[in-house]
Design a protein around this motif. Structure first.
Motif, PDB file in Angstrom:
ATOM      1  N   MET A   1    -108.886 -99.316 -44.253  1.00 19.17           N
ATOM      2  CA  MET A   1    -108.760 -98.192 -43.322  1.00 19.17           C
ATOM      3  C   MET A   1    -109.108 -96.880 -44.005  1.00 19.17           C
ATOM      4  SD  MET A   1    -105.268 -99.265 -41.296  1.00 19.17           S
ATOM      5  CE  MET A   1    -105.138 -97.636 -40.564  1.00 19.17           C
ATOM      6  N   GLU A   2    -108.596 -96.710 -45.228  1.00 21.51           N
ATOM      7  CA  GLU A   2    -108.865 -95.480 -45.963  1.00 21.51           C
ATOM      8  C   GLU A   2    -110.359 -95.324 -46.235  1.00 21.51           C
ATOM      9  OE1 GLU A   2    -106.763 -93.175 -49.705  1.00 21.51           O
ATOM     10  OE2 GLU A   2    -107.113 -95.333 -49.859  1.00 21.51           O
ATOM     11  N   LEU A   3    -111.014 -96.416 -46.627  1.00 22.07           N
ATOM     12  CA  LEU A   3    -112.457 -96.382 -46.891  1.00 22.07           C
ATOM     13  C   LEU A   3    -113.230 -96.061 -45.615  1.00 22.07           C
ATOM     14  CD1 LEU A   3    -114.804 -96.870 -48.832  1.00 22.07           C
ATOM     15  CD2 LEU A   3    -114.710 -99.305 -48.218  1.00 22.07           C
ATOM     16  N   SER A   4    -112.822 -96.677 -44.508  1.00 19.58           N
ATOM     17  CA  SER A   4    -113.497 -96.432 -43.230  1.00 19.58           C
ATOM     18  C   SER A   4    -113.345 -94.980 -42.802  1.00 19.58           C
ATOM     19  CB  SER A   4    -112.919 -97.366 -42.163  1.00 19.58           C
ATOM     20  OG  SER A   4    -113.512 -97.141 -40.911  1.00 19.58           O
ATOM     21  N   ILE A   5    -112.141 -94.423 -42.946  1.00 20.12           N
ATOM     22  CA  ILE A   5    -111.900 -93.020 -42.564  1.00 20.12           C
ATOM     23  C   ILE A   5    -112.725 -92.088 -43.444  1.00 20.12           C
ATOM     24  CG2 ILE A   5    -110.156 -91.199 -42.528  1.00 20.12           C
ATOM     25  CD1 ILE A   5    -108.129 -93.389 -41.706  1.00 20.12           C
ATOM     26  N   ASN A   6    -112.755 -92.371 -44.743  1.00 16.52           N
ATOM     27  CA  ASN A   6    -113.541 -91.520 -45.655  1.00 16.52           C
ATOM     28  C   ASN A   6    -115.028 -91.560 -45.313  1.00 16.52           C
ATOM     29  OD1 ASN A   6    -111.313 -90.653 -47.122  1.00 16.52           O
ATOM     30  ND2 ASN A   6    -111.441 -92.353 -48.581  1.00 16.52           N
ATOM     31  N   ASN A   7    -115.528 -92.740 -44.927  1.00 16.94           N
ATOM     32  CA  ASN A   7    -116.940 -92.849 -44.537  1.00 16.94           C
ATOM     33  C   ASN A   7    -117.228 -92.010 -43.295  1.00 16.94           C
ATOM     34  OD1 ASN A   7    -117.589 -94.574 -46.641  1.00 16.94           O
ATOM     35  ND2 ASN A   7    -117.229 -96.431 -45.440  1.00 16.94           N
ATOM     36  N   ILE A   8    -116.312 -92.045 -42.336  1.00 17.37           N
ATOM     37  CA  ILE A   8    -116.486 -91.250 -41.116  1.00 17.37           C
ATOM     38  C   ILE A   8    -116.464 -89.758 -41.438  1.00 17.37           C
ATOM     39  CG2 ILE A   8    -115.431 -90.653 -38.897  1.00 17.37           C
ATOM     40  CD1 ILE A   8    -114.453 -93.568 -38.741  1.00 17.37           C
ATOM     41  N   LEU A   9    -115.511 -89.365 -42.305  1.00 17.75           N
ATOM     42  CA  LEU A   9    -115.420 -87.943 -42.685  1.00 17.75           C
ATOM     43  C   LEU A   9    -116.679 -87.490 -43.409  1.00 17.75           C
ATOM     44  CD1 LEU A   9    -111.686 -87.726 -43.866  1.00 17.75           C
ATOM     45  CD2 LEU A   9    -112.684 -86.769 -41.778  1.00 17.75           C
ATOM     46  N   ASP A  10    -117.178 -88.319 -44.324  1.00 15.37           N
ATOM     47  CA  ASP A  10    -118.400 -87.958 -45.064  1.00 15.37           C
ATOM     48  C   ASP A  10    -119.581 -87.799 -44.111  1.00 15.37           C
ATOM     49  OD1 ASP A  10    -117.005 -88.014 -47.425  1.00 15.37           O
ATOM     50  OD2 ASP A  10    -117.634 -90.061 -47.971  1.00 15.37           O
ATOM     51  N   LYS A  11    -119.679 -88.707 -43.151  1.00 14.63           N
ATOM     52  CA  LYS A  11    -120.779 -88.644 -42.187  1.00 14.63           C
ATOM     53  C   LYS A  11    -120.696 -87.370 -41.358  1.00 14.63           C
ATOM     54  CE  LYS A  11    -122.931 -91.339 -38.478  1.00 14.63           C
ATOM     55  NZ  LYS A  11    -122.836 -92.589 -37.686  1.00 14.63           N
ATOM     56  N   ASN A  12    -119.488 -87.022 -40.923  1.00 13.53           N
ATOM     57  CA  ASN A  12    -119.318 -85.810 -40.119  1.00 13.53           C
ATOM     58  C   ASN A  12    -119.535 -84.541 -40.942  1.00 13.53           C
ATOM     59  OD1 ASN A  12    -118.772 -87.173 -37.734  1.00 13.53           O
ATOM     60  ND2 ASN A  12    -116.570 -87.288 -38.125  1.00 13.53           N
ATOM     61  N   HIS A  13    -119.151 -84.581 -42.220  1.00 19.61           N
ATOM     62  CA  HIS A  13    -119.413 -83.430 -43.087  1.00 19.61           C
ATOM     63  C   HIS A  13    -120.912 -83.190 -43.230  1.00 19.61           C
ATOM     64  CE1 HIS A  13    -115.217 -83.690 -45.137  1.00 19.61           C
ATOM     65  NE2 HIS A  13    -115.228 -82.764 -44.181  1.00 19.61           N
TER      66      HIS A  13
ATOM     67  N   PHE B   1    -104.821-101.360 -45.670  1.00 15.17           N
ATOM     68  CA  PHE B   1    -104.717 -99.918 -45.869  1.00 15.17           C
ATOM     69  C   PHE B   1    -105.948 -99.396 -46.614  1.00 15.17           C
ATOM     70  CE2 PHE B   1    -103.410 -96.211 -48.359  1.00 15.17           C
ATOM     71  CZ  PHE B   1    -102.906 -95.386 -47.351  1.00 15.17           C
ATOM     72  N   SER B   2    -106.378-100.144 -47.633  1.00 22.31           N
ATOM     73  CA  SER B   2    -107.556 -99.731 -48.401  1.00 22.31           C
ATOM     74  C   SER B   2    -108.803 -99.714 -47.527  1.00 22.31           C
ATOM     75  CB  SER B   2    -107.759-100.664 -49.597  1.00 22.31           C
ATOM     76  OG  SER B   2    -106.653-100.609 -50.477  1.00 22.31           O
TER      77      SER B   2
END
Length: 400
Positions: free
Chosen positions: A276-288, A273-274
């Motif tokens: 996955m959460e880190l991976s999702i946050n990295n994707i969101l930061d990149k898209n931001h 879970f950790s």
């Protein structure tokens, strides 16, 4: 009146009688089990085709031997027969051992092992991987004894989500091999378990012999369901161990292989879970970051001006294409005119307009030599405004 004895008295009396009759004798047979205790004493069983007898060799006598022995060796034992009085059991105290080669059981074991190995039944390429996460388990074992209870107890202590089934078979005796083989075939035909565990507690080589039979080995090899062999103790090896997809040194180890500790599984899920959460946050930061970059571009902040700039670029491109295409067209037209003039100059009929004529035979073929006609032939003279019909009255060659 009958003589009364206590248990100890009768055992001691029998022990004395046996020792008087069977001291300093030699017993020959095949070793079917062999263990050395922590104290250094060895305990083993000698057997022939019909019987077996328990033997003991104390540490001081064992140390005098210049070689070691194992299950399957055929040996001669020098010693004295007596009664182990605490248990009331026959026991042969061995003073010396001499080897006489391999016993029948061990020879049969080695022959079958060699045969199946040469056929490739032991090769890793044929073994199936044991699934990491297992839910449906089938244990092939006897309903008697504690093996099945130990397996279930250990599995349940580590996790509670497993669905465990027991397929009862005979694990000892002449009918055991057939029973085990048929159970494997039956389960593969009618059930879809994640894994099969073939389990049995320890015993002598005779007790474990069903697991050295060829029909059992071939049934294990043909199984589409992964099989774990958990037969005997850690030092016990059977043909089933070599053919199975995985060997467990004991039934307890097999239970640990098929079950993941529930607490460890929960920790592993938290780690996933950790991640996955880190991976999702990295994707969101990149898209931001990408969105911020796009939002600062001219096309987003002032689209009208961007459209005007684009329109001007298109207009300039249109002008350039017009000039380029007109240039290309003019060049092609000039080449066509030159080509047309060249063709016109090469046209043989244009010379007729200048007062010349062509002579043709009656097949309308050009006459280029006096040799092309004969006296009396009808020929034609072609002019710009028509043709004349002529007759050849004679020929005269050109003077050189």
């Amino acid at each position: 009146m009958p003589v009364k004895f206590t248990v100890s008295q009768i055992n001691n009396n029998i022990d004395n009688l046996i020792k008087q009759r069977f001291s300093n004798i030699i017993i020959e047979g095949e070793i079917s089990s062999f263990n050395i205790s922590p104290s250094g004493h060895s305990y083993f069983t000698l057997k022939d085709e019909n019987s077996e007898i328990s033997c003991v060799m104390f540490k001081r006598d064992l140390l005098k031997l210049n070689k070691s022995f194992k299950v399957g060796d055929y040996i001669h034992c020098l010693g004295s027969l007596g009664l182990y009085t605490p248990k009331g059991q026959f026991q042969f105290r061995v003073l010396n051992i001499k080897s006489d080669g391999l016993g029948e059981f061990w020879e049969n074991f080695q022959k079958l092992k060699k045969k199946l190995s040469e056929e490739g039944l032991f090769d890793d390429t044929h073994k199936s991987a044991i699934p990491k996460y297992i839910k449906n388990i089938c244990i092939i074992t006897s309903l008697n004894g504690v093996v099945k209870d130990d397996l279930i107890k250990i599995i349940r202590s580590r996790a509670t989500y497993h669905d465990i089934k027991i397929f009862p078979v005979t694990v000892q005796g002449s009918s055991a091999a057939k029973s085990i083989s048929q159970s494997i075939i039956h389960i593969n035909k009618y059930y879809n378990f994640d894994v099969l565990i073939i389990a049995r507690g320890g015993g002598s080589i005779e007790d474990l012999w069903p697991f050295n039979e060829e029909i059992v080995a071939r049934s294990i090899f043909e199984s589409r369901i992964p099989i774990i062999s958990a037969v005997g103790h850690e030092t016990d090896y059977t043909i089933a161990d070599f053919v199975s997809d995985k060997r467990a040194s004991t039934p307890s180890e097999a239970a640990e292989i098929v079950s993941i500790n529930q607490q460890e599984a929960l920790i592993y899920i938290d780690e996933l879970f950790s991640r996955m959460e880190l991976s999702i946050n990295n994707i969101l930061d990149k898209n931001h970051t990408l969105l911020d970059d796009l939002s600062n571009r001219k096309v987003i902040t002032d689209p009208n001006e961007s459209i005007l700039i684009l329109r001007e670029k298109i207009h300039e491109l249109y002008k350039y294409l017009n000039v380029y295409l007109n240039s290309k067209i003019n060049k092609i037209e000039s080449n066509l005119n030159l080509f047309q003039a060249t063709l016109h100059g090469l046209n043989p009929y244009n010379v007729l307009n200048r007062g010349y004529s062509f002579l043709l035979n009656n097949k309308n073929q050009n006459i280029s030599s006096i040799n092309d006609v004969n006296t009396g032939d009808k020929i034609y003279s072609l002019h710009s405004d028509g043709k004349l019909k002529l007759e050849v009255y004679g020929k005269r060659k050109k003077d050189n």
